[in-house]
Design a protein around this motif. Structure first.
Motif, PDB file in Angstrom:
ATOM      1  N   ALA A 124       0.834  -1.208   0.000  1.00 15.39           N
ATOM      2  CA  ALA A 124       0.000   0.000   0.000  1.00 15.39           C
ATOM      3  C   ALA A 124       0.866   1.255   0.000  1.00 15.39           C
ATOM      4  O   ALA A 124       0.545   2.242  -0.671  1.00 15.39           O
ATOM      5  CB  ALA A 124      -0.934   0.004   1.197  1.00 15.39           C
ATOM      6  N   LEU A 125       1.972   1.231   0.733  1.00 15.44           N
ATOM      7  CA  LEU A 125       2.885   2.365   0.771  1.00 15.44           C
ATOM      8  C   LEU A 125       3.520   2.597  -0.603  1.00 15.44           C
ATOM      9  O   LEU A 125       3.564   3.729  -1.093  1.00 15.44           O
ATOM     10  CB  LEU A 125       3.960   2.131   1.827  1.00 15.44           C
ATOM     11  N   VAL A 126       3.975   1.534  -1.235  1.00 16.33           N
ATOM     12  CA  VAL A 126       4.583   1.640  -2.561  1.00 16.33           C
ATOM     13  C   VAL A 126       3.543   2.117  -3.575  1.00 16.33           C
ATOM     14  O   VAL A 126       3.837   2.944  -4.447  1.00 16.33           O
ATOM     15  CB  VAL A 126       5.208   0.295  -2.993  1.00 16.33           C
ATOM     16  N   ALA A 127       2.327   1.630  -3.446  1.00 13.59           N
ATOM     17  CA  ALA A 127       1.255   2.049  -4.351  1.00 13.59           C
ATOM     18  C   ALA A 127       1.009   3.544  -4.229  1.00 13.59           C
ATOM     19  O   ALA A 127       0.830   4.241  -5.236  1.00 13.59           O
ATOM     20  CB  ALA A 127      -0.016   1.273  -4.049  1.00 13.59           C
ATOM     21  N   GLU A 128       1.020   4.050  -3.011  1.00 10.66           N
ATOM     22  CA  GLU A 128       0.809   5.481  -2.795  1.00 10.66           C
ATOM     23  C   GLU A 128       1.948   6.294  -3.405  1.00 10.66           C
ATOM     24  O   GLU A 128       1.722   7.342  -4.011  1.00 10.66           O
ATOM     25  CB  GLU A 128       0.702   5.756  -1.294  1.00 10.66           C
ATOM     26  N   HIS A 133      -1.974  -3.769  -7.793  1.00  8.82           N
ATOM     27  CA  HIS A 133      -0.988  -3.728  -8.880  1.00  8.82           C
ATOM     28  C   HIS A 133       0.414  -3.997  -8.331  1.00  8.82           C
ATOM     29  O   HIS A 133       1.185  -4.760  -8.922  1.00  8.82           O
ATOM     30  CB  HIS A 133      -1.029  -2.368  -9.583  1.00  8.82           C
ATOM     31  N   VAL A 134       0.737  -3.393  -7.196  1.00  6.73           N
ATOM     32  CA  VAL A 134       2.048  -3.604  -6.577  1.00  6.73           C
ATOM     33  C   VAL A 134       2.213  -5.061  -6.180  1.00  6.73           C
ATOM     34  O   VAL A 134       3.271  -5.662  -6.409  1.00  6.73           O
ATOM     35  CB  VAL A 134       2.236  -2.672  -5.358  1.00  6.73           C
ATOM     36  N   ARG A 135       1.183  -5.664  -5.617  1.00  7.17           N
ATOM     37  CA  ARG A 135       1.269  -7.079  -5.237  1.00  7.17           C
ATOM     38  C   ARG A 135       1.497  -7.968  -6.459  1.00  7.17           C
ATOM     39  O   ARG A 135       2.225  -8.963  -6.391  1.00  7.17           O
ATOM     40  CB  ARG A 135       0.004  -7.494  -4.491  1.00  7.17           C
ATOM     41  N   LYS A 136       0.902  -7.614  -7.579  1.00  9.55           N
ATOM     42  CA  LYS A 136       1.116  -8.376  -8.816  1.00  9.55           C
ATOM     43  C   LYS A 136       2.557  -8.238  -9.305  1.00  9.55           C
ATOM     44  O   LYS A 136       3.139  -9.196  -9.800  1.00  9.55           O
ATOM     45  CB  LYS A 136       0.136  -7.920  -9.897  1.00  9.55           C
ATOM     46  N   ASN A 140       7.514  -4.174 -13.482  1.00  8.67           N
ATOM     47  CA  ASN A 140       7.729  -2.750 -13.271  1.00  8.67           C
ATOM     48  C   ASN A 140       8.965  -2.600 -12.381  1.00  8.67           C
ATOM     49  O   ASN A 140       8.922  -2.851 -11.182  1.00  8.67           O
ATOM     50  CB  ASN A 140       6.513  -2.094 -12.628  1.00  8.67           C
ATOM     51  N   VAL A 141      10.061  -2.202 -12.985  1.00  8.35           N
ATOM     52  CA  VAL A 141      11.341  -2.126 -12.287  1.00  8.35           C
ATOM     53  C   VAL A 141      11.316  -1.082 -11.179  1.00  8.35           C
ATOM     54  O   VAL A 141      11.849  -1.311 -10.086  1.00  8.35           O
ATOM     55  CB  VAL A 141      12.482  -1.831 -13.293  1.00  8.35           C
ATOM     56  N   GLN A 142      10.678   0.069 -11.429  1.00  2.00           N
ATOM     57  CA  GLN A 142      10.664   1.128 -10.426  1.00  2.00           C
ATOM     58  C   GLN A 142       9.896   0.709  -9.175  1.00  2.00           C
ATOM     59  O   GLN A 142      10.331   0.966  -8.050  1.00  2.00           O
ATOM     60  CB  GLN A 142      10.041   2.424 -10.994  1.00  2.00           C
ATOM     61  N   ILE A 143       8.748   0.063  -9.373  1.00  2.00           N
ATOM     62  CA  ILE A 143       7.952  -0.394  -8.229  1.00  2.00           C
ATOM     63  C   ILE A 143       8.712  -1.442  -7.436  1.00  2.00           C
ATOM     64  O   ILE A 143       8.767  -1.398  -6.206  1.00  2.00           O
ATOM     65  CB  ILE A 143       6.582  -0.926  -8.695  1.00  2.00           C
TER      66      ILE A 143
END
Length: 74
Positions: free
Chosen positions: A16-20, A28-31, A39-42
């Motif tokens: 959730a923090l990364v998503a924000e 999406h981040v969990r995927k 997604n390299v940046q995420i």
């Protein structure tokens, strides 16, 4: 009924923090973490936060004298 007053320690929801940070959903981040999306940046942000959390946890454990016997110091 008795109340369960146990303290439950949970790690924060890093997805959730990364998503924000990146303006995407936590799903999406969990995927990305699972490898379903690329997604390299995420992934870099996620790994950076996890590594810093682990360093902080290790530092706290080194400072606080954890013992299995609560009466060891008395």
């Amino acid at each position: 009924m008795q109340k369960n007053n146990e303290t439950v320690l949970r790690r924060r929801d890093v997805a959730a923090l990364v998503a924000e940070i990146h303006g995407v959903t936590a799903d999406h981040v969990r995927k990305v973490i699972r490898g379903d999306r690329d997604n390299v940046q995420i992934m870099a942000t996620y790994m950076h936060i996890i590594e810093n959390d682990n360093l902080l946890l290790r530092a706290a454990k080194n400072i606080v004298p954890f013992t299995t016997d609560p009466n060891a110091g008395t």
